[in-house]
Scaffold this motif. Structure first.
Motif, mmCIF file in Angstrom:
data_model
loop_
_atom_site.group_PDB
_atom_site.id
_atom_site.type_symbol
_atom_site.label_atom_id
_atom_site.label_comp_id
_atom_site.label_asym_id
_atom_site.label_seq_id
_atom_site.Cartn_x
_atom_site.Cartn_y
_atom_site.Cartn_z
ATOM 1 N N GLN A 1 -15.655 14.616 -1.038
ATOM 2 C CA GLN A 1 -17.110 14.654 -1.080
ATOM 3 C C GLN A 1 -17.597 13.932 -2.327
ATOM 4 O O GLN A 1 -16.858 13.749 -3.300
ATOM 5 C CB GLN A 1 -17.624 16.094 -1.089
ATOM 6 C CG GLN A 1 -17.320 16.867 -2.365
ATOM 7 C CD GLN A 1 -17.871 18.279 -2.306
ATOM 8 O OE1 GLN A 1 -17.288 19.144 -1.674
ATOM 9 N NE2 GLN A 1 -18.988 18.494 -2.967
ATOM 10 N N PRO B 1 -4.331 11.854 6.698
ATOM 11 C CA PRO B 1 -5.758 12.221 6.622
ATOM 12 C C PRO B 1 -6.134 12.688 5.219
ATOM 13 O O PRO B 1 -5.338 13.294 4.503
ATOM 14 C CB PRO B 1 -5.884 13.359 7.642
ATOM 15 C CG PRO B 1 -4.716 13.201 8.553
ATOM 16 C CD PRO B 1 -3.614 12.647 7.704
ATOM 17 N N GLN B 2 -7.382 12.413 4.834
ATOM 18 C CA GLN B 2 -7.925 12.865 3.547
ATOM 19 C C GLN B 2 -9.368 13.311 3.749
ATOM 20 O O GLN B 2 -10.080 12.779 4.605
ATOM 21 C CB GLN B 2 -7.895 11.752 2.496
ATOM 22 C CG GLN B 2 -6.512 11.280 2.102
ATOM 23 C CD GLN B 2 -6.579 10.313 0.922
ATOM 24 O OE1 GLN B 2 -6.842 10.704 -0.211
ATOM 25 N NE2 GLN B 2 -6.342 9.037 1.189
ATOM 26 N N ASP B 3 -9.781 14.284 2.961
ATOM 27 C CA ASP B 3 -11.163 14.763 2.977
ATOM 28 C C ASP B 3 -11.665 14.835 1.545
ATOM 29 O O ASP B 3 -10.916 15.207 0.632
ATOM 30 C CB ASP B 3 -11.271 16.155 3.616
ATOM 31 C CG ASP B 3 -10.887 16.138 5.084
ATOM 32 O OD1 ASP B 3 -11.522 15.400 5.848
ATOM 33 O OD2 ASP B 3 -9.946 16.861 5.460
ATOM 34 N N ARG C 1 -20.071 14.195 2.737
ATOM 35 C CA ARG C 1 -18.719 14.664 3.069
ATOM 36 C C ARG C 1 -17.983 13.528 3.760
ATOM 37 O O ARG C 1 -18.483 12.965 4.734
ATOM 38 C CB ARG C 1 -18.781 15.887 3.989
ATOM 39 C CG ARG C 1 -19.536 17.075 3.378
ATOM 40 C CD ARG C 1 -18.865 17.501 2.092
ATOM 41 N NE ARG C 1 -19.597 18.527 1.386
ATOM 42 C CZ ARG C 1 -19.246 19.797 1.342
ATOM 43 N NH1 ARG C 1 -18.168 20.200 1.984
ATOM 44 N NH2 ARG C 1 -19.962 20.650 0.643
ATOM 45 N N SER D 1 -14.467 12.050 5.589
ATOM 46 C CA SER D 1 -13.207 12.349 6.269
ATOM 47 C C SER D 1 -12.556 11.031 6.681
ATOM 48 O O SER D 1 -13.196 10.193 7.332
ATOM 49 C CB SER D 1 -13.454 13.223 7.504
ATOM 50 O OG SER D 1 -12.272 13.373 8.256
ATOM 51 N N CYS D 2 -11.293 10.839 6.292
ATOM 52 C CA CYS D 2 -10.540 9.622 6.633
ATOM 53 C C CYS D 2 -9.319 10.007 7.462
ATOM 54 O O CYS D 2 -8.609 10.954 7.103
ATOM 55 C CB CYS D 2 -10.066 8.892 5.377
ATOM 56 S SG CYS D 2 -11.326 8.520 4.166
#
Length: 581
Positions: free
Chosen positions: A287, A283-285, A300, A302-303
């Motif tokens: 912006q 997971p990655q976050d 924003r 989110s992956c």
């Protein structure tokens, strides 16, 4: 065009045009028809000898206006302004399209609009307003009226601006997905090339005509913003890819591009957010910020990895959004008076509760808008900062740099605040700091995730707060939900009467896109702490007992507030069952 507003520019069409029309010889004497055309142009500096030779000029049949400007050697803006004044039309140097212009791009093929340089501006009262960069084409305007099914009102505009409107209008439509896909070589080299440039603050209007992947992502963002979406979901499934928008709290399917585009879209979004393109297994976050004209949009991203590819969710925050009032979000006058009286207290804690996306922060900012920010020091700590208010200091949570709610709140207390807004109470440390701040002369506004107002007390106890601390500091709890508002244009019917020019019938409402709802309205319950409620808290009573006591002392449940709004025509029984079932 509208019969009430004929286009006198039609009279300016050169006579005897067409493939079989005889050509005038250069230097021939002007005919009576040429003199009539010169008089029709008025202030535009057309001389009889120009008109006598016009038909012999190359391109006079296909693009008469451009040929005329070239032969006269005059500037386009000046010529259009003079022609508009002569003909009683509007001249718009920089025209802007409204939301209702979607009808034009649905009914007029793109090749027709581009060939004849006509773009849609708006549809009002059954009349379509279009911007034309080629005014001398009466037959084209008549054909457009037939395609649109309604009269036209022509506005003259420079060709470059009309071309921009045409590109922008068709790129906001779903049909562009297929257009981009057809031109895109779907190989790794093309994907890496499309995702090659990192940008921090991207102006979507400037990027609209660049590489296919960028154009596809921009179109998705354009469409989401146009339809007031709060979130974009890019969802890969077995053999297909679905792009969904969350509009007024409901997810709807927007596009279904080929699944092979999933990697390209993911790469482009990761580049925009400065994430690791090569990492597709964790997971990655991130912006990013984009600009759409004067609007600044914070995104924003989110992956997360799934068995069919990366699932991406984008949260869209319009930082230039107009601040809402308690009237606008739907709080009744009696409750407003009671709530604002609490906000004006010098110290204590007020909680706003509800699930994610229920409008808690909006209500708090609407209340902050009524606080005297010139004599009181107002500070906030949020994740993310959703609204901007004058004369307040806002801190953004950044866990990577050690700025958590607890750490940030501890720092805020050293800044001599009078009013503190805490974006969310998530843990015991933040809750204890908020309680201590309220006990030491500060007014603390905070949000909490609970289903109703009485449950907030049980939640604080579960976090680890002592009963006596809650009794000493808590002033009130406001619980809320958001219900979809009935569309004012179609009154919830999802269709509106078709213009008379189309023979009657019904067409889809353009404001709500056929859903019957446009915007949302909040429903509330406000539990003000009384001596009886504090005694129950001291006795460790459960949420059921606290709720029964609060209702017996005058608290109105959210269902009652919702039924009042149904009676007022603001929402529906179906929404009540969906939200508060």
């Amino acid at each position: 065009m509208n019969d009430a507003k004929p286009n006198p520019a039609d009279k300016a069409a050169p006579p005897q045009q067409g493939p079989g029309a005889p050509r005038a010889k250069p230097g021939a004497a002007p005919s009576a028809a040429s003199l009539e055309v010169v008089r029709a142009f008025g202030q535009v500096p057309v001389r009889p000898e120009h008109m006598a030779e016009f038909a012999a000029l190359p391109g006079a049949d296909e693009e008469p206006w451009d040929v005329l400007l070239s032969s006269l050697g005059i500037e386009e803006h000046a010529a259009l302004a003079r022609l508009a004044e002569r003909c009683g039309l509007r001249f718009e140097p920089d025209p802007a399209a409204h939301v209702s212009s979607e009808t034009f791009y649905e009914r007029i093929p793109a090749n027709v609009a581009r060939r004849h340089q006509v773009a849609g501006l708006s549809v009002e009262d059954g009349v379509m307003t279009v911007a034309a960069g080629q005014p001398m084409q009466p037959a084209v305007f008549q054909a457009l009226e037939r395609m649109a099914g309604m009269p036209l009102e022509v506005v003259l505009a420079p060709r470059a601006q009309v071309g921009n409107l045409i590109n922008r209008g068709y790129e906001q439509r779903q049909d562009l997905v297929a257009e981009i896909v057809e031109d895109m070589p779907l190989d790794d080299r093309a994907i890496q090339s499309a995702a090659g440039s990192v940008s921090q603050a991207t102006d979507l209007l400037q990027l609209a005509r660049q590489t296919p992947v960028i154009r596809l992502v921009n179109m998705i963002l354009f469409e989401a913003l146009r339809r007031r979406a709060s979130d974009i979901h890019i969802h890969p499934l077995d053999g297909r890819l679905i792009i969904r928008f969350r509009i007024d709290g409901m997810l709807i399917d927007a596009f279904s591009p080929p699944p092979s585009l999933g990697a390209a879209i993911s790469s482009r979004l990761k580049v925009m957010a400065e994430l690791d393109i090569a990492n597709r297994h964790s997971p990655q976050d991130g912006q990013t910020t984009v600009r759409v004209g004067s609007r600044k949009i914070d995104i924003r991203i989110s992956c997360i990895p799934t068995i069919f590819g990366e699932r991406i969710v984008l949260r869209l925050l319009d930082q230039t959004q107009t601040q809402l009032t308690l009237d606008a979000v739907g709080m009744a006058a009696g409750m407003q008076k009671q709530f604002l009286d609490l906000v004006e207290r010098p110290n204590g804690m007020i909680l706003v509760t509800g699930p994610t996306g229920s409008g808690k922060t909006t209500s708090l900012y609407a209340a902050l808008g009524r606080v005297d920010r010139t004599s009181r020091n107002v500070m906030t700590i949020e994740d993310p900062v959703e609204y901007h208010l004058d004369n307040i200091s806002q801190m953004q949570v950044n866990p990577k740099r050690g700025v958590t709610f607890a750490a940030g709140l501890r720092s805020l207390l050293r800044q001599d605040p009078d009013v503190i807004l805490v974006g969310e109470i998530r843990d015991a440390e933040t809750a204890n700091l908020a309680i201590q701040a309220s006990l030491t002369g500060h007014l603390v506004l905070a949000t909490l995730h609970t289903n109703d107002a009485p449950s907030a007390i049980s939640r604080l106890v579960d976090i680890g707060l002592e009963d006596y601390l809650i009794n000493s500091s808590l002033l009130a709890v406001l619980a809320q939900r958001l219900m979809r508002r009935v569309c004012a244009a179609c009154q919830g019917q999802a269709v509106v009467p078709a213009p008379a020019a189309r023979g009657g019938g019904m067409i889809r409402c353009e404001k709500c896109f056929g859903s019957g709802y446009h915007g949302r309205v909040a429903v509330y319950e406000l539990m003000v702490m009384t001596d009886d409620l504090r005694r129950l808290v001291a006795q460790s009573a459960d949420a059921v007992a606290i709720r029964e006591a609060a209702l017996s002392q005058g608290m109105r449940a959210m269902t009652e507030d919702a039924r009042d709004k149904i009676a007022a025509g603001l929402t529906t029984e179906e929404e009540l069952r969906r939200v508060l079932h």
